[in-house]
Design a protein around this motif. Structure first.
Motif, PDB file in Angstrom:
ATOM      1  N   ASN A   1     -18.874  44.376  14.168  1.00 42.87           N
ATOM      2  CA  ASN A   1     -19.089  45.766  13.758  1.00 42.87           C
ATOM      3  C   ASN A   1     -20.501  46.026  13.222  1.00 42.87           C
ATOM      4  O   ASN A   1     -20.822  47.156  12.867  1.00 42.87           O
ATOM      5  CB  ASN A   1     -18.049  46.171  12.703  1.00 42.87           C
ATOM      6  N   LEU A   2     -21.330  44.988  13.116  1.00 41.41           N
ATOM      7  CA  LEU A   2     -22.684  45.192  12.588  1.00 41.41           C
ATOM      8  C   LEU A   2     -23.699  45.271  13.716  1.00 41.41           C
ATOM      9  O   LEU A   2     -23.593  44.547  14.713  1.00 41.41           O
ATOM     10  CB  LEU A   2     -23.099  44.039  11.669  1.00 41.41           C
TER      11      LEU A   2
ATOM     12  N   ARG B   1     -20.140  45.323   2.313  1.00 40.66           N
ATOM     13  CA  ARG B   1     -20.976  45.996   3.323  1.00 40.66           C
ATOM     14  C   ARG B   1     -22.434  45.544   3.199  1.00 40.66           C
ATOM     15  O   ARG B   1     -22.902  45.194   2.110  1.00 40.66           O
ATOM     16  CB  ARG B   1     -20.867  47.508   3.169  1.00 40.66           C
TER      17      ARG B   1
ATOM     18  N   GLN C   1     -20.393  42.725  -5.147  1.00 44.72           N
ATOM     19  CA  GLN C   1     -19.275  42.952  -4.226  1.00 44.72           C
ATOM     20  C   GLN C   1     -18.359  41.728  -4.132  1.00 44.72           C
ATOM     21  O   GLN C   1     -17.127  41.839  -4.166  1.00 44.72           O
ATOM     22  CB  GLN C   1     -19.807  43.278  -2.828  1.00 44.72           C
TER      23      GLN C   1
ATOM     24  N   GLY D   1     -14.575  45.099   6.426  1.00 41.10           N
ATOM     25  CA  GLY D   1     -15.055  46.218   5.618  1.00 41.10           C
ATOM     26  C   GLY D   1     -14.881  46.024   4.123  1.00 41.10           C
ATOM     27  O   GLY D   1     -15.050  46.963   3.339  1.00 41.10           O
TER      28      GLY D   1
ATOM     29  N   GLU E   1     -28.531  45.181  10.993  1.00 45.56           N
ATOM     30  CA  GLU E   1     -27.675  44.935   9.819  1.00 45.56           C
ATOM     31  C   GLU E   1     -27.376  43.445   9.678  1.00 45.56           C
ATOM     32  O   GLU E   1     -27.450  42.885   8.583  1.00 45.56           O
ATOM     33  CB  GLU E   1     -26.365  45.722   9.946  1.00 45.56           C
TER      34      GLU E   1
ATOM     35  N   ASP F   1     -26.611  46.224   3.545  1.00 45.48           N
ATOM     36  CA  ASP F   1     -27.448  47.361   3.171  1.00 45.48           C
ATOM     37  C   ASP F   1     -28.852  47.155   3.727  1.00 45.48           C
ATOM     38  O   ASP F   1     -29.556  46.233   3.315  1.00 45.48           O
ATOM     39  CB  ASP F   1     -27.473  47.482   1.639  1.00 45.48           C
TER      40      ASP F   1
ATOM     41  N   LEU G   1     -17.269  41.156   5.946  1.00 44.92           N
ATOM     42  CA  LEU G   1     -18.037  42.282   6.495  1.00 44.92           C
ATOM     43  C   LEU G   1     -17.249  42.965   7.609  1.00 44.92           C
ATOM     44  O   LEU G   1     -17.216  44.193   7.700  1.00 44.92           O
ATOM     45  CB  LEU G   1     -19.376  41.786   7.044  1.00 44.92           C
TER      46      LEU G   1
END
Ligand SMILES: NC(=O)c1ccc[n+]([C@@H]2O[C@H](COP(=O)([O-])OP(=O)(O)OC[C@H]3O[C@@H](n4cnc5c(N)ncnc54)[C@H](OP(=O)(O)O)[C@@H]3O)[C@@H](O)[C@H]2O)c1
Length: 235
Positions: free
Chosen positions: A28-29, A189, A75, A186, A33, A191, A183
């Protein structure tokens, strides 16, 4: 696949890395990213878990919680079930809370040891200097002071009956794979503050040096963000 390069330096289209340091890139990145992830996230993971021995239910104080490494530490510690206190600039308070900190102490306005009344199990130091020195005052006996920025005085650590060590990132495909899963689902995340073309690397450094990293670059998500890593696009 993605990885942190142990020997440093990533201004290249091709790099040789040890297979043991590589993990599958989260689907998904974007590549930009993904490139921002390995160094900051693994430093955070190893700082708080490998060296800090952070466990569910414990309290951690993270100095520099709004920075690239600090944001992962906040996180990951929050996801692990720890109570997270962070130091940051006051204008970063909302951001640091939004990623999992229960409390934020503004390092420009107050001395954290005067407002953090309870003792903490772990301090993760991404600032050093006087901030590291004063951290002994808030650690529980038997607690861990881990610094990613400078050696920790063993005399002071012994005097306060805590452990103190400076850590250095040791890239690990196993750790990176665990981070990749978080990651992908989700839970945490990445940055990215700004993406520069490889040929603009010198400009990127100039902008960083003048504390205007977002002026010439372009954030992948529209207007440039205040936090996160600066990425070079090599192809
Ligand atoms: N040992 C290792 O293997 C390793 C690996 C990676 C990184 N590092 C080191 O770890 C450090 C952090 O890296 P990074 O990439 O996260 O840097 P960064 O993105 O520049 O973040 C630093 C953060 O610290 C904040 N800060 C500055 N002074 C502070 C203070 N007195 N109290 C609390 N927060 C303060 C800054 O915010 P304001 O300036 O707005 O206050 C900024 O948000 C760097 O020194 C880096 O070299 C070490």
């Amino acid at each position: 696949m993605f990885a942190a390069n142990e020997t440093g330096g990533a201004y290249a289209e091709y790099l040789a890395v040890k297979p043991a340091a590589v993990a599958r890139k989260p689907a998904n990145l974007s590549f930009e990213e993904a490139a921002s992830v390995p160094v900051a996230s693994q430093t955070a993971w190893q700082g708080i878990f490998t060296h800090g021995h952070l466990e569910k239910g414990q309290t951690i104080l993270i100095h520099g919680g709004a920075g690239a490494v600090g944001a992962y530490a906040v996180q990951l510690a929050s996801h692990a079930g720890a109570t997270v206190i962070a130091t940051a600039s006051g204008d970063d308070e909302a951001y640091v809370k939004s990623i999992g900190a229960g409390r934020v102490s503004d390092h420009r306005k107050e001395q954290f040891e005067k407002v953090v009344r309870e003792k903490v199990d772990v301090v993760f130091d991404l600032v050093g200097g006087d901030t590291q020195q004063r951290s002994f005052l808030v650690l529980k006996e038997g607690g861990h002071l881990v610094s990613a920025v400078q050696p920790v005085s063993q005399e002071e650590a012994a005097r306060h009956r805590v452990s103190g060590e400076m850590m250095r990132l040791a890239p690990s495909g196993d750790v990176l794979a665990k981070i990749a899963r978080l990651l992908e689902e989700g839970t945490i995340r990445p940055d990215v503050a700004t993406v520069y073309a490889l040929q603009d690397a010198a400009q990127a450094w100039k902008d960083i040096a003048t504390k205007l990293p977002r002026v010439h670059g372009m954030s992948p998500s529209g207007p440039a963000a205040k936090h996160g890593k600066i990425v070079l696009r090599v192809a």
